[in-house]
Design a protein around this motif. Sequence first.
Motif, PDB file in Angstrom:
ATOM      1  N   ARG A  48       0.823  -1.213   0.000  1.00 55.77           N
ATOM      2  CA  ARG A  48       0.000   0.000   0.000  1.00 55.77           C
ATOM      3  C   ARG A  48       0.859   1.265   0.000  1.00 55.77           C
ATOM      4  O   ARG A  48       0.460   2.299  -0.499  1.00 55.77           O
ATOM      5  CB  ARG A  48      -0.925   0.006   1.223  1.00 55.77           C
ATOM      6  N   SER A  61      -1.933  15.266  -5.352  1.00 53.05           N
ATOM      7  CA  SER A  61      -2.748  14.321  -6.105  1.00 53.05           C
ATOM      8  C   SER A  61      -2.012  13.810  -7.351  1.00 53.05           C
ATOM      9  O   SER A  61      -2.586  13.658  -8.417  1.00 53.05           O
ATOM     10  CB  SER A  61      -4.073  14.998  -6.488  1.00 53.05           C
ATOM     11  N   PHE A 106      -1.837   7.893  -8.888  1.00 48.41           N
ATOM     12  CA  PHE A 106      -3.052   7.108  -8.708  1.00 48.41           C
ATOM     13  C   PHE A 106      -2.612   5.714  -8.304  1.00 48.41           C
ATOM     14  O   PHE A 106      -1.988   4.992  -9.092  1.00 48.41           O
ATOM     15  CB  PHE A 106      -3.876   7.075  -9.997  1.00 48.41           C
ATOM     16  N   HIS A 107      -2.878   5.357  -7.051  1.00 47.31           N
ATOM     17  CA  HIS A 107      -2.365   4.111  -6.501  1.00 47.31           C
ATOM     18  C   HIS A 107      -3.448   3.481  -5.633  1.00 47.31           C
ATOM     19  O   HIS A 107      -4.001   4.130  -4.757  1.00 47.31           O
ATOM     20  CB  HIS A 107      -1.101   4.429  -5.676  1.00 47.31           C
ATOM     21  N   TRP A 108      -3.737   2.249  -5.882  1.00 49.04           N
ATOM     22  CA  TRP A 108      -4.762   1.506  -5.158  1.00 49.04           C
ATOM     23  C   TRP A 108      -6.091   2.264  -5.185  1.00 49.04           C
ATOM     24  O   TRP A 108      -6.726   2.499  -4.167  1.00 49.04           O
ATOM     25  CB  TRP A 108      -4.322   1.199  -3.733  1.00 49.04           C
ATOM     26  N   ASN A 109      -6.481   2.680  -6.379  1.00 50.24           N
ATOM     27  CA  ASN A 109      -7.762   3.350  -6.633  1.00 50.24           C
ATOM     28  C   ASN A 109      -7.930   4.661  -5.873  1.00 50.24           C
ATOM     29  O   ASN A 109      -9.043   5.048  -5.517  1.00 50.24           O
ATOM     30  CB  ASN A 109      -8.939   2.408  -6.321  1.00 50.24           C
ATOM     31  N   LYS A 110      -6.825   5.345  -5.632  1.00 49.02           N
ATOM     32  CA  LYS A 110      -6.882   6.603  -4.904  1.00 49.02           C
ATOM     33  C   LYS A 110      -5.785   7.527  -5.421  1.00 49.02           C
ATOM     34  O   LYS A 110      -4.654   7.101  -5.649  1.00 49.02           O
ATOM     35  CB  LYS A 110      -6.670   6.314  -3.408  1.00 49.02           C
ATOM     36  N   HIS A 111      -6.137   8.812  -5.597  1.00 48.32           N
ATOM     37  CA  HIS A 111      -5.126   9.803  -5.946  1.00 48.32           C
ATOM     38  C   HIS A 111      -4.375  10.187  -4.676  1.00 48.32           C
ATOM     39  O   HIS A 111      -4.992  10.468  -3.644  1.00 48.32           O
ATOM     40  CB  HIS A 111      -5.769  11.040  -6.585  1.00 48.32           C
ATOM     41  N   LYS A 112      -3.034  10.184  -4.773  1.00 48.36           N
ATOM     42  CA  LYS A 112      -2.207  10.433  -3.599  1.00 48.36           C
ATOM     43  C   LYS A 112      -1.193  11.533  -3.881  1.00 48.36           C
ATOM     44  O   LYS A 112      -0.666  11.647  -4.988  1.00 48.36           O
ATOM     45  CB  LYS A 112      -1.451   9.162  -3.196  1.00 48.36           C
TER      46      LYS A 112
END
Length: 183
Positions: free
Chosen positions: A38, A160, A163-169
């Motif tokens: 993660r 943002s 895009f990692h594990w269905n989330k913008h980080k």
Amino acid sequence: MNEGNIPVLRAEKLILRPFSIDDGPDVQRMAGDDEIARNTLAMPHPYLDGMAENWISTHLADFRDGKSAIWAITLADTGQLAGAIGLMLQTHLSNAEAGYWIGKQFWNKGYCTEALRTVIDFGLNNLKLHKIYASHFGDNPQSGRVMQKAGMVYEATLKSHMFHWNKHKDLVFYGIWRTRQPE
């Protein structure tokens, strides 16, 4: 570029050594953990049989080609594998990106900081790099603390950005360069 083998690096509590194929099952078990994957951009998940051995089999050629230098983080007193650390080399720019992960049972023991300091020293002083940088996801500030303790300084946050594990980080960058060595 490098004709030799990946060097063994020694620190107070750790030995950073080249991976061997025999490390594959431990890499798969530790790196395959959800909490490790993660927080690591390039970590495959799920970590399938054979992936670790395939990854390990690329290390020597990539080192000799000047692409990367990757080490197994092992405990000096027992030889137990604790994680991985590496430099993705960009020799034409005289820099490298550091990346690392550590098995959950080894968290909060200072091992990552010690390994990163050792690799920074090797990169700046042996490989004669000008700069080493690293990044972490914004929702993983523990990794940023490792970078700070290793002497790196905050440079920027790209909002943002990944895009990692269905989330913008957010991606938070730290760096250290030849004129700013760790104290």
